[in-house]
Scaffold this active site. Structure first.
Site, PDB file in Angstrom:
ATOM      1  NE  ARG A   1      -4.173  -1.721   0.050  1.00 55.04           N
ATOM      2  CZ  ARG A   1      -4.097  -2.762  -0.322  1.00 55.04           C
ATOM      3  NH1 ARG A   1      -3.035  -3.491  -0.787  1.00 55.04           N
ATOM      4  NH2 ARG A   1      -5.405  -3.489  -0.236  1.00 55.04           N
TER       5      ARG A   1
ATOM      6  CD  GLU B   1      -5.796   1.132   1.932  1.00 53.01           C
ATOM      7  OE1 GLU B   1      -6.255   1.905   1.287  1.00 53.01           O
ATOM      8  OE2 GLU B   1      -6.412   0.109   2.136  1.00 53.01           O
TER       9      GLU B   1
ATOM     10  CB  SER C   1      -8.960  -1.235   4.005  1.00 51.21           C
ATOM     11  OG  SER C   1      -9.248  -2.642   3.552  1.00 51.21           O
TER      12      SER C   1
HETATM   13  N1  EPU Z   1     -11.396 -11.081   9.795  1.00 50.89           N
HETATM   14  C1  EPU Z   1     -12.303 -11.091  10.629  1.00 50.89           C
HETATM   15  N2  EPU Z   1     -13.061 -10.412  11.114  1.00 50.89           N
HETATM   16  C2  EPU Z   1     -13.386  -9.226  10.632  1.00 50.89           C
HETATM   17  C3  EPU Z   1     -12.695  -9.073   9.265  1.00 50.89           C
HETATM   18  C4  EPU Z   1     -11.678  -9.884   8.811  1.00 50.89           C
HETATM   19  O1  EPU Z   1     -12.088 -12.301  11.612  1.00 50.89           O
HETATM   20  O2  EPU Z   1     -14.262  -8.175  10.762  1.00 50.89           O
HETATM   21  C5  EPU Z   1     -10.488 -11.920   9.078  1.00 50.89           C
HETATM   22  C6  EPU Z   1     -10.998 -12.655   8.055  1.00 50.89           C
HETATM   23  O3  EPU Z   1     -11.685 -13.722   8.226  1.00 50.89           O
HETATM   24  C7  EPU Z   1      -9.705 -13.179   7.507  1.00 50.89           C
HETATM   25  C8  EPU Z   1      -8.613 -11.900   7.732  1.00 50.89           C
HETATM   26  O4  EPU Z   1      -9.285 -11.198   8.740  1.00 50.89           O
HETATM   27  O5  EPU Z   1      -9.393 -14.295   7.930  1.00 50.89           O
HETATM   28  C9  EPU Z   1      -8.340 -11.053   6.503  1.00 50.89           C
HETATM   29  O6  EPU Z   1      -9.490 -10.490   6.140  1.00 50.89           O
HETATM   30  P1  EPU Z   1      -9.797 -10.395   4.661  1.00 50.89           P
HETATM   31  O7  EPU Z   1      -9.478 -11.456   3.890  1.00 50.89           O
HETATM   32  O8  EPU Z   1     -11.053  -9.687   4.471  1.00 50.89           O
HETATM   33  O9  EPU Z   1      -8.606  -9.110   4.134  1.00 50.89           O
HETATM   34  P2  EPU Z   1      -8.200  -7.974   4.908  1.00 50.89           P
HETATM   35  O10 EPU Z   1      -6.464  -7.912   5.313  1.00 50.89           O
HETATM   36  O11 EPU Z   1      -9.042  -7.270   5.932  1.00 50.89           O
HETATM   37  C10 EPU Z   1      -7.286  -7.032   2.500  1.00 50.89           C
HETATM   38  C11 EPU Z   1      -7.074  -5.600   1.839  1.00 50.89           C
HETATM   39  C12 EPU Z   1      -8.505  -4.970   1.190  1.00 50.89           C
HETATM   40  C13 EPU Z   1      -8.616  -6.223   0.259  1.00 50.89           C
HETATM   41  C14 EPU Z   1      -8.837  -7.670   1.034  1.00 50.89           C
HETATM   42  C15 EPU Z   1      -8.981  -8.610   0.106  1.00 50.89           C
HETATM   43  C16 EPU Z   1      -5.543  -4.121   3.207  1.00 50.89           C
HETATM   44  C17 EPU Z   1      -5.683  -2.839   4.382  1.00 50.89           C
HETATM   45  N3  EPU Z   1      -6.891  -4.467   2.917  1.00 50.89           N
HETATM   46  O12 EPU Z   1      -8.257  -6.775   3.699  1.00 50.89           O
HETATM   47  O13 EPU Z   1      -8.166  -4.146   0.290  1.00 50.89           O
HETATM   48  O14 EPU Z   1      -9.880  -6.149  -0.436  1.00 50.89           O
HETATM   49  O15 EPU Z   1      -7.560  -7.978   1.642  1.00 50.89           O
HETATM   50  O16 EPU Z   1      -7.932  -9.033  -0.563  1.00 50.89           O
HETATM   51  O17 EPU Z   1      -4.644  -4.591   2.810  1.00 50.89           O
HETATM   52  C18 EPU Z   1      -8.555  -1.694   0.722  1.00 50.89           C
HETATM   53  O18 EPU Z   1      -7.339  -1.396   0.463  1.00 50.89           O
HETATM   54  O19 EPU Z   1      -9.354  -0.630   0.849  1.00 50.89           O
HETATM   55  C19 EPU Z   1      -8.983  -3.098   0.658  1.00 50.89           C
HETATM   56  C20 EPU Z   1     -10.661  -3.216   0.703  1.00 50.89           C
END
Ligand code: EPU
Length: 338
Positions: A166, A334, A237
């Site tokens: 990012r 972010e 995010s």
């Molecule tokens: N999780 C929870 N509870 C929650 C949210 C997440 O337990 O309320 C757990 C999920 O089950 C999962 C882990 O946390 O095991 C990661 O969650 P997720 O796969 O949804 O991805 P993230 O790390 O929260 C990142 C990016 C997103 C992108 C997703 C999918 C960043 C800051 N965010 O989110 O990007 O869409 O992966 O690849 O890196 C953005 O940058 O605006 C964005 C949406």
């Protein structure tokens, strides 16, 4: 002059978080020539220029912007095929998801995992947009940009963009002077499904997946995890996933069994903050003054009814304090503040 400069334009109408005060000047540019005209207007009137794409990653302050906001609508989409590679030349004001849909419809592999992300193409190199195991840094071969001070035009190689999680050169103080006009992506005619990311693994078990299957699955996942941008204010995010040393991560593992971590380079671990907000801080679905952490994905901040950026600031600071108190981690945003 072709451009039409407006005065006193409310930024809340141009950001997906739906907050932000008045910008002194505002102009939409539809071509590189118009962007140059806008930059000339800014120099002549001693106004600071700031380029805005889809406004989907911006927290605009209530004080507004003292300068010229340039709304980037520079279009253009063309492909050239060299062997198995397809080079996609894309105007920075193109809507990212429309570009992804176009590449997918032609069976050009590479961008499909980035389906359904709001915003414009020009913003993708700035914060190295990524989702579901793919970051644009793995696809971008070149970025063309114009220096807002000297008006120099330059093509940046992938290396010069200095991408990381990012982050890129375009977020540095020197990099902020460069306004992106075109991005070149290297796609492929060869089938290359990227299904390593947790939630996509189910697709792998189905055997032969098409590029459409992947796009459709991601659209489906995102429609559940993310709120409808047309109905509520959000910027996806709101915070970055924190990256900590392996030692810090083992301490956290001892304290919070179940915490997840992904290798980030040799010595560091990236922690999904959504999990921490949900399982450690108990903040999933938490609301204060009309601002919430989304009940389906705690990393996503939702502005249900706040009219002022300061309400979101207060909420985000509170969330950061809770994370610090419970885990010792200092989280970073972010979204970009202007
Ligand atoms: N999780 C929870 N509870 C929650 C949210 C997440 O337990 O309320 C757990 C999920 O089950 C999962 C882990 O946390 O095991 C990661 O969650 P997720 O796969 O949804 O991805 P993230 O790390 O929260 C990142 C990016 C997103 C992108 C997703 C999918 C960043 C800051 N965010 O989110 O990007 O869409 O992966 O690849 O890196 C953005 O940058 O605006 C964005 C949406």
């Amino acid at each position: 002059m072709n451009i039409k400069v407006e005065k006193n334009v409310l930024l809340s109408a141009h950001t997906t978080l739906k907050v932000g005060g008045v910008a002194d000047f505002f102009v939409q540019v539809d071509s590189v020539e118009e962007l140059v005209e806008a930059l000339q207007f800014a120099s002549e009137n001693n106004e600071t220029p700031l380029i805005l794409g889809g406004g989907s990653n911006i927290l605009a302050s209530d004080e507004g912007f003292c300068g010229l906001i340039i709304k980037n609508c520079i279009k253009g989409l063309s492909y050239t095929v060299h062997g198995d590679n397809v080079y996609l030349y894309c105007g920075s004001g193109e809507v990212l998801d429309e570009v992804v849909a176009d590449a997918v419809s032609k069976n050009y592999w590479g961008l499909e995992n980035l389906s359904s992300i709001p915003g414009t193409v020009g913003a993708t190199p700035v914060q190295n947009v990524g989702a579901y195991g793919v970051e644009v840094s793995s696809l971008i071969t070149e970025v063309s940009a114009i220096n807002s001070e000297t008006k120099e035009i330059k093509n940046f190689s992938n290396k010069e963009c200095d991408f990381s999680y990012r982050d890129s050169f375009f977020k540095t103080s020197e990099g902020k002077k460069w306004m992106i006009t075109e991005v070149v992506f290297k796609l492929s005619l060869i089938k290359k499904p990227q299904l390593d990311y947790g939630t996509l693994k189910t697709l792998e078990t189905l055997g032969a997946v098409s590029i459409d299957d992947i796009r459709n699955e991601i659209i489906k996942i995102r429609s559940v995890k993310f709120p409808n941008w047309h109905k509520v204010g959000t910027a996806g995010s709101f915070f970055k996933n924190p990256v900590v040393s392996k030692e810090v991560f083992s301490d956290l593992q001892a304290k919070f069994p179940g915490i997840q971590g992904y290798p980030a380079g040799e010595t560091m671990t990236k922690i999904p903050l959504g999990w921490v907000l949900d399982n450690v801080c108990n903040l999933r679905g938490f609301c204060m003054d009309g601002v919430c952490l989304y009940r389906e994905q705690a990393l996503v901040l939702v502005n249900e009814s706040a009219k002022d950026a300061k309400v979101i600031e207060k909420f985000a600071n509170y969330v950061a304090e809770v994370v610090k108190e419970k885990t010792g981690i200092n989280i970073e945003r972010e979204v970009t503040s202007v």
